[in-house]
Design a protein around this motif. Structure first.
Motif, PDB file in Angstrom:
ATOM      1  N   UNK A 297       0.943  -1.082   0.063  1.00  0.00           N
ATOM      2  CA  UNK A 297      -0.034   0.125  -0.207  1.00  0.00           C
ATOM      3  C   UNK A 297       0.917   1.412  -0.058  1.00  0.00           C
ATOM      4  N   UNK A 298       1.956   1.410   0.740  1.00  0.00           N
ATOM      5  CA  UNK A 298       3.028   2.345   0.880  1.00  0.00           C
ATOM      6  C   UNK A 298       3.133   2.850  -0.263  1.00  0.00           C
ATOM      7  N   UNK A 299       3.681   1.730  -1.230  1.00  0.00           N
ATOM      8  CA  UNK A 299       4.604   1.839  -2.405  1.00  0.00           C
ATOM      9  C   UNK A 299       3.564   1.853  -3.871  1.00  0.00           C
ATOM     10  N   UNK A 300       2.394   1.789  -3.346  1.00  0.00           N
ATOM     11  CA  UNK A 300       1.026   2.004  -4.499  1.00  0.00           C
ATOM     12  C   UNK A 300       0.863   3.510  -4.907  1.00  0.00           C
ATOM     13  N   UNK A 301       0.727   3.683  -5.996  1.00  0.00           N
ATOM     14  CA  UNK A 301       0.445   5.344  -6.550  1.00  0.00           C
ATOM     15  C   UNK A 301      -0.906   5.580  -5.994  1.00  0.00           C
ATOM     16  N   UNK A 302      -1.190   6.693  -5.355  1.00  0.00           N
ATOM     17  CA  UNK A 302      -2.478   6.944  -4.543  1.00  0.00           C
ATOM     18  C   UNK A 302      -3.150   8.129  -5.441  1.00  0.00           C
ATOM     19  N   UNK A 303      -2.261   8.595  -6.528  1.00  0.00           N
ATOM     20  CA  UNK A 303      -3.101  10.025  -7.228  1.00  0.00           C
ATOM     21  C   UNK A 303      -3.296   9.653  -8.568  1.00  0.00           C
ATOM     22  N   UNK A 304      -3.351   8.543  -8.879  1.00  0.00           N
ATOM     23  CA  UNK A 304      -3.749   8.154 -10.308  1.00  0.00           C
ATOM     24  C   UNK A 304      -5.206   8.937 -10.687  1.00  0.00           C
TER      25      UNK A 304
END
Length: 607
Positions: A297-304
């Motif tokens: 989760x930490x390393x998943x892009x959140x602002x797509x």
């Protein structure tokens, strides 16, 4: 709002390294597997860099998977006492604190004491916001979630300046901040917010039932054997801590209110253990520190889908792309976070696929550009040692100034581009004259020319020749694009496109706001090292321009856009922009401060 910005992505790209001279020693060829060759090179380069930039002390750690390849200190932690920097010397980490805060919050999510997508108000019940973006204010409260706080998408202001250096309990922040106006619609873009992380710290305390420092020690620092790491205290009270320096003079350790955002003391050696835990998917010395799913989760892009973020990718705490800084190499995923301010500079950069990392910390306010460049160059050498092949980004060799064909934009082009642009660094003025297009930003004046690729470039003439070195500002490519009906000034640097500012047209100016022209001083504050002592408002070419003041030092100009007779906002989007300024009977209020008028060109209106 009204602050001198350091450590914000793209600042070094635009305004850093202006007029730098000299080149560091050239690195030798690095045979495959020969990390000792890198160490020998850095033992020469680092003292050379420190001498050039007059940096007193620096510490570095290199990580390869589960191995700490090297940790070493250079220079002094305290010049007066001659205390050397060692691998165990702790520095202020600044914004790198957010990585540890995000990790601690995700640990509590694993324990079902916090929820990523629930309103933060479920944990901090006294906290609420006001919004000009929502018809139902309860919808605005529900939009502020832990995920959005951790990824800087909450829409909260970047800062709350009043009480910034106070030491009242972290748990008081939600009540003190209740009623704050949102600066951007939640979930619409990344707008860096220290205030958001202060609320995360309060949520960690509230949900765990422990003081923030106690929770971090128990959940992270002790399991990872980060023995020099803490969110409390100052260098005078704790051994093995470095003093910060500004222009050669030692600074008094500033109290930090927003500990969860910027209060961490640590060393590169300590942070190397944190990085090793991430590389091992949450394990350290066979002890489970956090779940693999949390790291994902930490390393998943959140602002797509946030079009205004362009090529800047944000995870939970981590920046997942260089955001305009020099990349390590094309196609190499690079996660990073920097920390600056309070006369320290730091950078953590990891290559997750190769499991390589460099961590550098220094105790000087002017070391940020040096730390960033040294981190990138060192990772390139580590990649070379891992693969046996030289590594270089497409633009490793910086273009020579004047080496490319540049020409004055056509008249119709100059007319289209001329205007006032709201940026996080202040007002960017682009002016059309009969023969050229000029720009002014943060005190730098330059000409804007089109290069052979059609981009705008900043340049200055010396004796009629294009010789003036504008550093990063001269190398970045600028242009204006229309996004969602807004004219956005963008920059392309190292192959990435990022937003710089937004063009603002002169608005209708209500008489009530026209009457605010004048100077103001802060009321009722006895803060040590207060970040603001006053503001001024003036008219410039149809705009209201507001400027902060710190004693005798003027701060940055911003465009003030009236929303109604009682409220106005700092124009634009991004760090410090969109914040609300309110009219009061005897003055103005902003960022928690009340300001009383001290000088006016005419008698103020009373309402």
């Amino acid at each position: 709002m009204f602050r001198t910005l350091r450590g914000i992505p793209l600042l070094g790209c635009l305004l850093g390294s202006i007029g730098c001279h000299g080149q560091p020693p050239a690195p030798p060829p690095i045979p495959k597997g020969d990390y000792n060759a890198i160490i020998r090179y850095l033992q020469t380069r680092i003292p050379w860099e420190m001498a050039r930039e007059q940096v007193p002390g620096l510490s570095i750690a290199l990580v390869n998977g589960q191995e700490l390849i090297w940790a070493n200190g250079f220079g002094v932690a305290d010049k007066a006492r001659g205390v050397p920097v060692t691998p165990n010397t702790a520095f202020r980490a600044g914004a790198i604190s957010k990585l540890l805060t995000a990790t601690a919050a995700l640990q509590l999510v694993e324990q079902q004491q916090l929820a990523l997508d629930a309103p933060i108000q479920q944990t901090l019940r006294e906290f609420y916001v006001r919004s000009r973006f929502h018809d139902d204010q309860a919808d605005a409260d529900r939009a502020i979630t832990l995920r959005r706080l951790l990824s800087h998408q909450s829409g909260l202001p970047s800062e709350h300046l009043r009480g910034l250096r106070n030491t009242f309990a972290m748990g008081q922040m939600p009540m003190r901040m209740s009623g704050v106006w949102l600066s951007t619609p939640p979930g619409s873009q990344v707008a860096y917010s220290n205030l958001g992380y202060a609320l995360v710290g309060a949520a960690i305390e509230r949900s765990s039932g422990k003081a923030f420092e106690t929770q971090l020690q128990n959940s992270l620092f002790k399991p990872l054997k980060m023995n020099q790491s803490s969110f409390v205290g100052v260098s005078a009270h704790v051994p093995h801590r470095a003093l910060g320096y500004q222009d050669g003079s030692a600074s008094t350790d500033a109290q930090v209110r927003d500990l969860a955002a910027s209060g961490l003391w640590t060393s590169p050696k300590d942070l190397s253990r944190y990085v090793q835990m991430l590389f091992a998917q949450g394990l350290y010395n066979d002890t489970r520190v956090m779940d693999r799913a949390s790291i994902e989760q930490m390393f998943t892009q959140q602002n797509i889908g946030n079009v205004l973020d362009f090529d800047c990718q944000m995870g939970l705490g981590w920046f997942l792309s260089p955001c305009g800084d020099k990349p390590v190499s094309p196609g190499i995923r690079t996660f990073q976070h920097s920390g600056g301010g309070d006369d320290f500079a730091a950078q953590v950069t990891v290559l997750p696929d190769q499991q390589l990392a460099v961590i550098i910390m220094a105790n000087d306010s002017n070391a940020e550009d040096m730390v960033v460049a040294l981190s990138t160059d060192t990772l390139r050498l580590m990649l070379q040692a891992q693969t046996g092949a030289p590594v270089c980004a497409d633009d490793c060799q910086a273009p020579k100034h004047g080496g490319k064909l540049r020409q004055v934009p056509a008249a119709i082009d100059r007319k289209r581009l001329a205007g006032f642009y709201a940026t996080a660094w202040g007002v960017f003025r682009i002016r059309d004259t009969p023969t050229r297009l000029s720009g002014e930003l943060a005190g730098y004046t330059f000409e804007l020319l089109r290069d052979e690729d059609g981009w705008l470039r900043a340049q200055q003439k010396v004796l009629g020749f294009w010789l003036k070195d504008l550093g990063g500002l001269g190398r970045v490519q600028l242009d204006v694009v229309t996004v969602q009906g807004r004219q956005i000034l963008t920059a392309r640097s190292h192959g990435q496109r990022v937003a710089v500012g937004e063009r603002i047209d002169p608005p209708p100016l209500p008489l009530a706001w026209a009457d605010t022209v004048g100077t103001y001083q802060v009321l009722s504050t006895h803060e040590p090292d207060a970040p603001l002592s006053g503001i001024s408002v003036r008219l410039e070419e149809g705009f209201l321009v507001i400027r902060g003041q710190l004693h005798d030092k003027p701060l940055t100009d911003y465009i003030l856009l009236p929303v109604d007779h009682a409220h106005a906002v700092l124009a634009g989007n991004g760090y410090g922009l969109g914040d609300t300024v309110s009219r009061q009977v005897n003055g103005l209020s902003a960022s928690g401060y009340a300001f009383k008028r001290t000088q006016s060109p005419h008698k103020p209106l009373i309402f």
